[in-house]
Each structure stands twice: as C-alpha cells, then as structure tokens.
Motif scaffolding. Structure first.
Motif, PDB file in Angstrom:
ATOM      1  N   TRP A 109       0.838  -1.198   0.000  1.00 47.86           N
ATOM      2  CA  TRP A 109       0.000   0.000   0.000  1.00 47.86           C
ATOM      3  C   TRP A 109       0.876   1.251   0.000  1.00 47.86           C
ATOM      4  CZ3 TRP A 109      -4.108   2.306  -1.380  1.00 47.86           C
ATOM      5  CH2 TRP A 109      -4.614   3.432  -0.716  1.00 47.86           C
ATOM      6  N   THR A 110       1.941   1.237   0.799  1.00 49.97           N
ATOM      7  CA  THR A 110       2.853   2.386   0.838  1.00 49.97           C
ATOM      8  C   THR A 110       3.464   2.630  -0.540  1.00 49.97           C
ATOM      9  OG1 THR A 110       3.367   1.916   3.161  1.00 49.97           O
ATOM     10  CG2 THR A 110       4.920   3.319   1.964  1.00 49.97           C
ATOM     11  N   LYS A 111       3.887   1.555  -1.174  1.00 48.41           N
ATOM     12  CA  LYS A 111       4.486   1.676  -2.508  1.00 48.41           C
ATOM     13  C   LYS A 111       3.466   2.239  -3.512  1.00 48.41           C
ATOM     14  CE  LYS A 111       7.808   0.386  -5.608  1.00 48.41           C
ATOM     15  NZ  LYS A 111       9.250   0.617  -5.530  1.00 48.41           N
ATOM     16  N   ARG A 112       2.221   1.776  -3.407  1.00 42.33           N
ATOM     17  CA  ARG A 112       1.185   2.296  -4.313  1.00 42.33           C
ATOM     18  C   ARG A 112       1.021   3.804  -4.136  1.00 42.33           C
ATOM     19  NH1 ARG A 112      -4.633   0.401  -4.794  1.00 42.33           N
ATOM     20  NH2 ARG A 112      -4.517   2.230  -6.152  1.00 42.33           N
ATOM     21  N   LEU A 113       0.996   4.236  -2.861  1.00 41.28           N
ATOM     22  CA  LEU A 113       0.868   5.674  -2.588  1.00 41.28           C
ATOM     23  C   LEU A 113       2.050   6.436  -3.181  1.00 41.28           C
ATOM     24  CD1 LEU A 113      -0.284   5.582   1.159  1.00 41.28           C
ATOM     25  CD2 LEU A 113      -1.676   6.327  -0.791  1.00 41.28           C
ATOM     26  N   LEU A 114       3.231   5.844  -3.066  1.00 45.31           N
ATOM     27  CA  LEU A 114       4.434   6.506  -3.584  1.00 45.31           C
ATOM     28  C   LEU A 114       4.385   6.627  -5.108  1.00 45.31           C
ATOM     29  CD1 LEU A 114       7.066   4.800  -1.263  1.00 45.31           C
ATOM     30  CD2 LEU A 114       6.771   7.281  -1.492  1.00 45.31           C
ATOM     31  N   GLN A 115       3.718   5.671  -5.730  1.00 46.38           N
ATOM     32  CA  GLN A 115       3.692   5.655  -7.202  1.00 46.38           C
ATOM     33  C   GLN A 115       2.551   6.502  -7.768  1.00 46.38           C
ATOM     34  OE1 GLN A 115       3.379   1.401  -7.543  1.00 46.38           O
ATOM     35  NE2 GLN A 115       5.545   1.131  -8.101  1.00 46.38           N
ATOM     36  N   ASP A 116       1.564   6.788  -6.918  1.00 47.57           N
ATOM     37  CA  ASP A 116       0.346   7.447  -7.416  1.00 47.57           C
ATOM     38  C   ASP A 116       0.098   8.732  -6.628  1.00 47.57           C
ATOM     39  OD1 ASP A 116      -2.188   8.267  -8.138  1.00 47.57           O
ATOM     40  OD2 ASP A 116      -3.046   6.239  -8.074  1.00 47.57           O
ATOM     41  N   GLN A 117       0.651   9.820  -7.150  1.00 41.40           N
ATOM     42  CA  GLN A 117       0.614  11.107  -6.458  1.00 41.40           C
ATOM     43  C   GLN A 117      -0.815  11.586  -6.222  1.00 41.40           C
ATOM     44  OE1 GLN A 117       3.291  14.254  -8.174  1.00 41.40           O
ATOM     45  NE2 GLN A 117       1.343  15.332  -8.365  1.00 41.40           N
ATOM     46  N   LYS A 118      -1.699  11.295  -7.169  1.00 38.53           N
ATOM     47  CA  LYS A 118      -3.094  11.728  -7.043  1.00 38.53           C
ATOM     48  C   LYS A 118      -3.762  11.003  -5.870  1.00 38.53           C
ATOM     49  CE  LYS A 118      -6.794  12.578 -10.124  1.00 38.53           C
ATOM     50  NZ  LYS A 118      -7.413  12.423 -11.470  1.00 38.53           N
ATOM     51  N   LEU A 119      -3.544   9.700  -5.823  1.00 41.50           N
ATOM     52  CA  LEU A 119      -4.088   8.891  -4.728  1.00 41.50           C
ATOM     53  C   LEU A 119      -3.536   9.388  -3.386  1.00 41.50           C
ATOM     54  CD1 LEU A 119      -5.590   6.292  -3.700  1.00 41.50           C
ATOM     55  CD2 LEU A 119      -3.443   5.038  -4.093  1.00 41.50           C
ATOM     56  N   LEU A 120      -2.207   9.610  -3.331  1.00 38.40           N
ATOM     57  CA  LEU A 120      -1.567  10.048  -2.088  1.00 38.40           C
ATOM     58  C   LEU A 120      -2.153  11.367  -1.610  1.00 38.40           C
ATOM     59  CD1 LEU A 120       0.599   9.914   0.131  1.00 38.40           C
ATOM     60  CD2 LEU A 120       2.253  10.843  -1.506  1.00 38.40           C
ATOM     61  N   CYS A 121      -2.271  12.325  -2.523  1.00 38.60           N
ATOM     62  CA  CYS A 121      -2.774  13.642  -2.114  1.00 38.60           C
ATOM     63  C   CYS A 121      -4.242  13.575  -1.707  1.00 38.60           C
ATOM     64  CB  CYS A 121      -2.555  14.668  -3.227  1.00 38.60           C
ATOM     65  SG  CYS A 121      -0.800  15.098  -3.397  1.00 38.60           S
ATOM     66  N   SER A 122      -5.020  12.743  -2.367  1.00 36.96           N
ATOM     67  CA  SER A 122      -6.433  12.660  -1.965  1.00 36.96           C
ATOM     68  C   SER A 122      -6.536  12.028  -0.579  1.00 36.96           C
ATOM     69  CB  SER A 122      -7.255  11.894  -3.009  1.00 36.96           C
ATOM     70  OG  SER A 122      -7.198  10.513  -2.780  1.00 36.96           O
TER      71      SER A 122
END
Ligand SMILES: [Zn+2]
Ligand SMILES: [Zn+2]
Ligand SMILES: [Zn+2]
Ligand SMILES: [Zn+2]
Ligand SMILES: [Zn+2]
Ligand SMILES: [Zn+2]
Ligand SMILES: [Zn+2]
Ligand SMILES: [Zn+2]
Ligand SMILES: [Zn+2]
Lengths: 244, 244
Positions: A160-173
C-alpha cells in the motif's frame, strides 16, 4: 593536540556548575550526546571538569578519553562536530545530556549514530545490518519502514505504501481526506481516541509524501525548532493568517 | 530482596552476547534507558553481566547499583517498570541502550525522566523549574510550548496558538488548508524546500488540535508503533482504502 579541540574555561559560574556535578572516584561522569531534533542518541562518553567546561565554552561536545587520558572534541579530526544547544544533568547529577545537532555522521564507521548493533540480532545469530539497524524511536522507525517500501523491487504486487508513492493523485487525496477526518473528530465530538487514530493516519500519509520528495523528518524538525525557538510559530502563523 | 526484581539467566546465546560487551575494570558498562515512542532519555545507570541478562530475560530495565553493590530492577519498589522492547550496543560495545516503554514516571522525584536540570539555568542562577524543564527533542518541545499557550491567562491579547485553541472552526480550516498546501508542493512541483515548510505547518496546526483534545503525541506514536510493527500500516490502510 588537535587544532579543533575545544579549550576548557574557568569562570565563577562554570566552576559553580562543575561543583554541583557528582564526579566518580576517577573524577568522571557520563555524558550522552542526543540529537536535539530527532531525539536519537548519537554517542556516549565520559567527561571530567575540563570536558564539561570546554563543551559549555565552545558549544561543541567534548569528552575525556579514559584510554588516552586526554580531552577530545567529537569532530576534532573528522570535522563532524556535535553543536551543543543545551546541557542537562540528571536528578543525582552524575549523568549529563549534551543535546545538540550533529554536523554529519557521529560514528567513526560512518553510521549516523554509534548504536546500530541490535542485541536481538546477536542472540538470534542474524547477520548484523549495520547502519540500517540504528536505534530509533517510533517516528523514525516509521520513516525507515516507508523508505524500505520505496526501494521495493517493481514488478511484484506493490505494498500500500508503494502504491501511494507511485500514485501522487491517490496520495494527495488520502492526505486531504485524513486531515478532514482529524478535524471531524473535534467537529463531531468523536472523542480523543479517534483523534489519536486520525492523527496517526495524517502522520503516516504525510510521511509517505515526504519520502516521495526525499525529505527527511529531521529537516522538518529543524525548521520547527528555528520557528518556535524565537517565538517564531506565532509570527510565521500570523503571516500565514493574513495571506490566506 | 525485592519481589519484583528480575533474575539473571544463563543460556549459550545470552553468554555469547555478554562476552561481546566490553566491560570496564569493575565489570560494568553504561546503560541508557530511552523511551521507544518519544526518544526521551529516561535515566542512565550501570550494568554488569547479571543486569543485562536479567533485562533480556524479563524485558524490564535492570541495573547494577554501584553504591549498594547489587542488582536492581527499575520499578521493583515503585512498580513503574521500563518495559524493554529492544537492546542496542554501541560500536565499541561498552555502552547500551534499553529502548523501552515506561509504565509511569521514571524519576523518584515523580518527573517523567531524570533529566530536568538545565545547565544554562544553573549558570544564569535562574530558579530550577523541575519537570517543566525536561530535556526533550524538537517535537516534544513544540508540544510543551503549545501546552504553555493553552494555560495562558485569558484577558490579555491571546497568542496565535491560543486563538486557534479557542476557535475550533478557525483551527480546522487551517488544518485543511495546510494539508492542501502540503499536497500542492508536489502537485505543482514547488520543490522539496516548500515541502519541508508545509509539513512543519501541518505538524504545528494538528498538534494544536491534539492539545485542544488533551491528546499527547506519545499516544499517537504508540498507535503508530502498534500498527507498523505488525506490518499493520498496510493492513489498516488497505482497510481505509476500501472504506473510503
Ligand atoms: Zn544519575
Ligand atoms: Zn557545526
Ligand atoms: Zn561509533
Ligand atoms: Zn483516517
Ligand atoms: Zn562506546
Ligand atoms: Zn510494564
Ligand atoms: Zn531520577
Ligand atoms: Zn502553509
Ligand atoms: Zn480514511
């Protein structure tokens, strides 16, 4: 004698302080150097009167070497000094904290601190992992876990952490959402337990953003310290207030 | 002999670890107890082989008293044990960190830690402020500053922190705003320096909310540690993901 070695001083005030310290039969006390921003214990050595007075005068962590029978200033050869911000004594005054900021890695091995050998690894005959095994408190343990996820090999199902790192839109939301959830705990009176949990969410997600930007939490702490040590919190925030 | 005193053990693994430690001429080494969640240095004492093995076996910080010439477990009389999570050695193996969680105040004076005497206050002949003067790192210094603002007397022009504490709507709008500004630093490529500064804003404002809710940062750290020490970050966050 190293050029960068700090010199002891003798003033009435310093001598009075030195008189308060409970020296052992060899005239020594323990001094622990601690990172003022992260709380990491950098190193520990022994001090005599001269070492403490030299530290106070120069604001550089200075010790007494029991083997060489001489004063030495951490960094006198490496130039990685520990810039001492505050000195504390313990309740029976035989133990000292040098609270300071290291100019670079403290350990002669190149590790950030001298404490990178985990007893549990020795007990279980695991290979020692050097600097990756630094003794750190929770916030910096979390920072390291996130860093490890960042260097996960691509290909396999990402964490999940890696996904957030790869997906800036997801992370910011997620960050905006968690900030909102933290606020809701007070707005909707959800109780302090929910506040604790939502603050943990805010911290975790914003630290993933820091990792994405290659920002260390220690840098954030340094900025916070500079701000509030000059009542700067208020000043900065009032500026923020009028500009927002 | 105190009932709650931990007992040493002797196994091949523990003896091998003890053999690695560089004991001084009296058979002692330094052991520093550090709060695993906050990084605060709780106390420092000396240890012999029995003290280290008793600590490893019982997971309670145990020391050797040089004056009483005997083993003692921190908390054996007060029941404020230090529950040891990890033990670390320094690079030359004559200094030890007991990384642990205190059950209550560590110092016999009732202070959270033994380090509450600031050398600068002694040097300037200031009255010593006891527990309020604890040696803490930046995050917990900030927490204390916010706490002090909270207890500002009403009436006089309030500080910015006090205003935030009094106005929940203002505080929440600031927290949401700062979370947005943190995200914008990546969304609009404002650079890592802006990220550092906005993360400082997020931390400060959300810590004001914690103070309003009487939540201590240490509680947040405890939750984070419980989550990620069992790979719980991912688990919790994936749950959050599907529910959000
Ligand atoms: Zn002491
Ligand atoms: Zn320096
Ligand atoms: Zn070292
Ligand atoms: Zn949440
Ligand atoms: Zn050492
Ligand atoms: Zn306990
Ligand atoms: Zn004490
Ligand atoms: Zn901002
Ligand atoms: Zn959520």
């Amino acid at each position: 004698r190293a050029l960068a070695r700090s010199e002891p001083v003798s003033t009435v005030e310093v001598e009075a302080l030195l008189d308060l310290i409970k020296w052992d039969s060899s005239g020594l006390a323990v001094a622990i150097a601690q990172d003022v921003d992260t709380g990491a214990i950098l190193m520990q050595g022994f001090v005599n009167r001269d070492a403490v007075s030299a530290t106070i005068a120069s604001k550089r962590a200075t010790y007494f070497s029991r083997s060489r029978r001489s004063l030495w200033t951490k960094g006198e050869t490496s130039s990685n000094f520990i810039d001492v911000v505050d000195v504390y004594l313990d309740c029976d005054r035989d133990s000292i904290i040098y609270l300071g900021k290291p100019d670079g890695p403290t350990c002669h091995t190149g590790a950030d601190t001298c404490y990178f050998t985990r007893a549990a690894d020795i007990l279980q005959n695991k290979p020692l992992i050097g600097e990756n095994g630094l003794a750190t408190s929770t916030l910096y343990d979390l920072e390291r876990v996130i860093q490890q996820r960042k260097s996960e090999p691509d290909g396999k199902k990402p964490s999940w952490t890696k996904r957030l790192l790869q997906d800036q839109k997801l992370l910011c939301s997620k960050i905006r959402e968690e900030a909102g959830e933290l606020c809701k705990t007070v707005e909707e009176n959800e109780g302090r337990k929910r506040t604790v949990s939502e603050m943990a969410d805010v911290l975790y997600h914003s630290m993933v953003l820091l990792a994405a930007q290659d920002v260390k939490m220690a840098e954030v702490m340094e900025v916070l310290r500079a701000r509030f040590s000059q009542s700067g919190i208020e000043e900065k925030s009032s500026r923020g207030r009028s500009s927002s």
